[in-house]
Write a protein that holds these residues in place. Sequence first.
Motif, PDB file in Angstrom:
ATOM      1  N   HIS A  21     -37.477  31.943-101.283  1.00 35.79           N
ATOM      2  CA  HIS A  21     -37.676  31.257-100.054  1.00 35.79           C
ATOM      3  C   HIS A  21     -37.247  31.980 -98.879  1.00 35.79           C
ATOM      4  O   HIS A  21     -36.158  32.324 -99.045  1.00 35.79           O
ATOM      5  CB  HIS A  21     -37.219  29.794-100.173  1.00 35.79           C
ATOM      6  CG  HIS A  21     -37.599  28.890 -98.876  1.00 35.79           C
ATOM      7  ND1 HIS A  21     -38.888  28.152 -99.269  1.00 35.79           N
ATOM      8  CD2 HIS A  21     -36.832  28.490 -97.965  1.00 35.79           C
ATOM      9  CE1 HIS A  21     -38.872  27.458 -97.997  1.00 35.79           C
ATOM     10  NE2 HIS A  21     -37.728  27.454 -97.165  1.00 35.79           N
ATOM     11  N   TYR A 122     -25.031  24.547 -97.931  1.00 38.27           N
ATOM     12  CA  TYR A 122     -26.055  23.991 -98.117  1.00 38.27           C
ATOM     13  C   TYR A 122     -26.186  22.422 -97.198  1.00 38.27           C
ATOM     14  O   TYR A 122     -27.316  21.876 -96.906  1.00 38.27           O
ATOM     15  CB  TYR A 122     -25.732  23.015 -99.654  1.00 38.27           C
ATOM     16  CG  TYR A 122     -25.891  24.004-100.674  1.00 38.27           C
ATOM     17  CD1 TYR A 122     -27.237  24.766-100.811  1.00 38.27           C
ATOM     18  CD2 TYR A 122     -25.061  24.071-101.618  1.00 38.27           C
ATOM     19  CE1 TYR A 122     -27.453  25.362-102.033  1.00 38.27           C
ATOM     20  CE2 TYR A 122     -25.094  25.058-102.800  1.00 38.27           C
ATOM     21  CZ  TYR A 122     -26.628  25.767-102.847  1.00 38.27           C
ATOM     22  OH  TYR A 122     -26.877  26.610-104.087  1.00 38.27           O
ATOM     23  N   ASN A 129     -31.065  24.851 -99.690  1.00 43.79           N
ATOM     24  CA  ASN A 129     -30.977  23.967-101.148  1.00 43.79           C
ATOM     25  C   ASN A 129     -32.261  24.465-101.608  1.00 43.79           C
ATOM     26  O   ASN A 129     -32.095  24.378-103.132  1.00 43.79           O
ATOM     27  CB  ASN A 129     -31.029  22.750-100.654  1.00 43.79           C
ATOM     28  CG  ASN A 129     -29.692  21.840-100.401  1.00 43.79           C
ATOM     29  OD1 ASN A 129     -28.903  21.631-101.008  1.00 43.79           O
ATOM     30  ND2 ASN A 129     -29.387  21.938 -99.109  1.00 43.79           N
ATOM     31  N   ILE A 130     -33.300  24.896-101.213  1.00 46.73           N
ATOM     32  CA  ILE A 130     -34.580  25.265-102.189  1.00 46.73           C
ATOM     33  C   ILE A 130     -34.073  26.410-102.877  1.00 46.73           C
ATOM     34  O   ILE A 130     -34.487  26.535-104.042  1.00 46.73           O
ATOM     35  CB  ILE A 130     -35.855  25.552-101.105  1.00 46.73           C
ATOM     36  CG1 ILE A 130     -36.189  24.166-100.444  1.00 46.73           C
ATOM     37  CG2 ILE A 130     -36.890  25.940-101.812  1.00 46.73           C
ATOM     38  CD1 ILE A 130     -37.187  24.302 -99.291  1.00 46.73           C
ATOM     39  N   GLY A 132     -31.130  27.572-103.588  1.00 45.72           N
ATOM     40  CA  GLY A 132     -30.160  27.325-104.676  1.00 45.72           C
ATOM     41  C   GLY A 132     -30.840  26.664-106.001  1.00 45.72           C
ATOM     42  O   GLY A 132     -30.517  26.768-107.023  1.00 45.72           O
ATOM     43  N   ARG A 133     -31.676  25.754-105.782  1.00 46.65           N
ATOM     44  CA  ARG A 133     -32.406  24.925-106.808  1.00 46.65           C
ATOM     45  C   ARG A 133     -33.346  26.121-107.570  1.00 46.65           C
ATOM     46  O   ARG A 133     -33.346  25.958-108.620  1.00 46.65           O
ATOM     47  CB  ARG A 133     -33.545  23.847-106.229  1.00 46.65           C
ATOM     48  CG  ARG A 133     -34.277  23.332-107.507  1.00 46.65           C
ATOM     49  CD  ARG A 133     -35.202  22.332-106.901  1.00 46.65           C
ATOM     50  NE  ARG A 133     -36.232  22.656-105.570  1.00 46.65           N
ATOM     51  CZ  ARG A 133     -37.228  23.193-105.841  1.00 46.65           C
ATOM     52  NH1 ARG A 133     -37.665  23.541-107.302  1.00 46.65           N
ATOM     53  NH2 ARG A 133     -38.046  23.557-104.891  1.00 46.65           N
ATOM     54  N   LYS A 134     -34.098  26.912-106.995  1.00 41.88           N
ATOM     55  CA  LYS A 134     -34.834  27.721-107.724  1.00 41.88           C
ATOM     56  C   LYS A 134     -34.164  28.896-108.348  1.00 41.88           C
ATOM     57  O   LYS A 134     -34.451  29.400-109.744  1.00 41.88           O
ATOM     58  CB  LYS A 134     -35.852  28.344-106.820  1.00 41.88           C
ATOM     59  CG  LYS A 134     -36.840  27.634-106.175  1.00 41.88           C
ATOM     60  CD  LYS A 134     -37.939  28.411-105.437  1.00 41.88           C
ATOM     61  CE  LYS A 134     -39.086  27.643-104.909  1.00 41.88           C
ATOM     62  NZ  LYS A 134     -40.281  28.125-104.229  1.00 41.88           N
ATOM     63  N   THR A 136     -30.960  28.040-109.703  1.00 44.25           N
ATOM     64  CA  THR A 136     -30.340  27.426-110.610  1.00 44.25           C
ATOM     65  C   THR A 136     -31.581  27.308-111.899  1.00 44.25           C
ATOM     66  O   THR A 136     -31.252  27.364-113.067  1.00 44.25           O
ATOM     67  CB  THR A 136     -30.065  25.857-110.229  1.00 44.25           C
ATOM     68  OG1 THR A 136     -29.015  26.035-109.006  1.00 44.25           O
ATOM     69  CG2 THR A 136     -29.432  25.022-111.430  1.00 44.25           C
ATOM     70  N   GLU A 137     -32.804  26.905-111.645  1.00 43.24           N
ATOM     71  CA  GLU A 137     -33.816  26.930-112.540  1.00 43.24           C
ATOM     72  C   GLU A 137     -33.849  28.020-113.350  1.00 43.24           C
ATOM     73  O   GLU A 137     -34.026  28.218-114.311  1.00 43.24           O
ATOM     74  CB  GLU A 137     -35.066  26.501-111.868  1.00 43.24           C
ATOM     75  CG  GLU A 137     -35.263  25.138-111.282  1.00 43.24           C
ATOM     76  CD  GLU A 137     -36.275  24.622-110.317  1.00 43.24           C
ATOM     77  OE1 GLU A 137     -36.625  23.497-110.060  1.00 43.24           O
ATOM     78  OE2 GLU A 137     -37.229  25.864-110.261  1.00 43.24           O
ATOM     79  N   TYR A 140     -31.083  28.637-115.724  1.00 42.61           N
ATOM     80  CA  TYR A 140     -31.089  27.640-116.825  1.00 42.61           C
ATOM     81  C   TYR A 140     -32.143  28.322-117.865  1.00 42.61           C
ATOM     82  O   TYR A 140     -31.720  28.116-119.023  1.00 42.61           O
ATOM     83  CB  TYR A 140     -31.710  26.352-116.395  1.00 42.61           C
ATOM     84  CG  TYR A 140     -31.546  25.279-117.409  1.00 42.61           C
ATOM     85  CD1 TYR A 140     -30.441  24.339-117.603  1.00 42.61           C
ATOM     86  CD2 TYR A 140     -32.969  25.100-118.045  1.00 42.61           C
ATOM     87  CE1 TYR A 140     -30.418  23.642-118.469  1.00 42.61           C
ATOM     88  CE2 TYR A 140     -32.680  24.153-119.224  1.00 42.61           C
ATOM     89  CZ  TYR A 140     -31.730  23.428-119.446  1.00 42.61           C
ATOM     90  OH  TYR A 140     -31.589  22.430-120.565  1.00 42.61           O
TER      91      TYR A 140
END
Length: 205
Positions: A21, A122, A129-130, A132-134, A136-137, A140
């Motif tokens: 992003h 954040y 945060n976008i 960070g989320r991506k 993290t995904e 995972y």
Amino acid sequence: MVKRPSKEELAPLLQVFNSFHPVGKGVEQYLLKNMYCCSVTKGQFLVKSGEICDSIYFIKKGVLRGFIREGDKEITTWITIENEIVAAIGSFILQRPTLENMQAIEDCEMIGIKFTDLDKLYLQYPSFNIIGRKITELYYVYAENRAYITRLHDAEKKYELFLQFYAHFVNRVPLKYIASFLGMTIETLSRVRAKMLHHKRSERI
């Protein structure tokens, strides 16, 4: 004195972030002011079991491994390389002591950010945060791949998957760490490698 990264030193990390992003100038300036440069030499620990991992790191150069101890035995839980992000993640997120040790396999150069500074990032820049989320995904998925490999019983299948996911480790990571990561003895790994090499040679004939 804390050394902050230059724009040139931060560039590889920004490239990673931008692949998820757009970062934006505000985030870039925040990172320049709040990240810090650090290094560990081969064999040195970045974090030891029982400590709290208070930073998350981007590896500019080198290789790190995570491991836990079971008696006198070291069990390698992960291996990571430059242009990747690393932390004792449970300890970092929850800010509690880790079971893991983080050790340099090669001399490593990194840039890190403290837990509190990342949390402020954040809050101050919600768009981050976008990213960070991506991330993290993605990590995972990496964790799922590791779990899948370690749960297999067939040594050859384990090593085949290792080559599929981590071929770039083969010539840089000592075999004892790869064997530990795969949950097999170094003798078993050596046999598997020799068998695969024999098959490749036979195919060429």
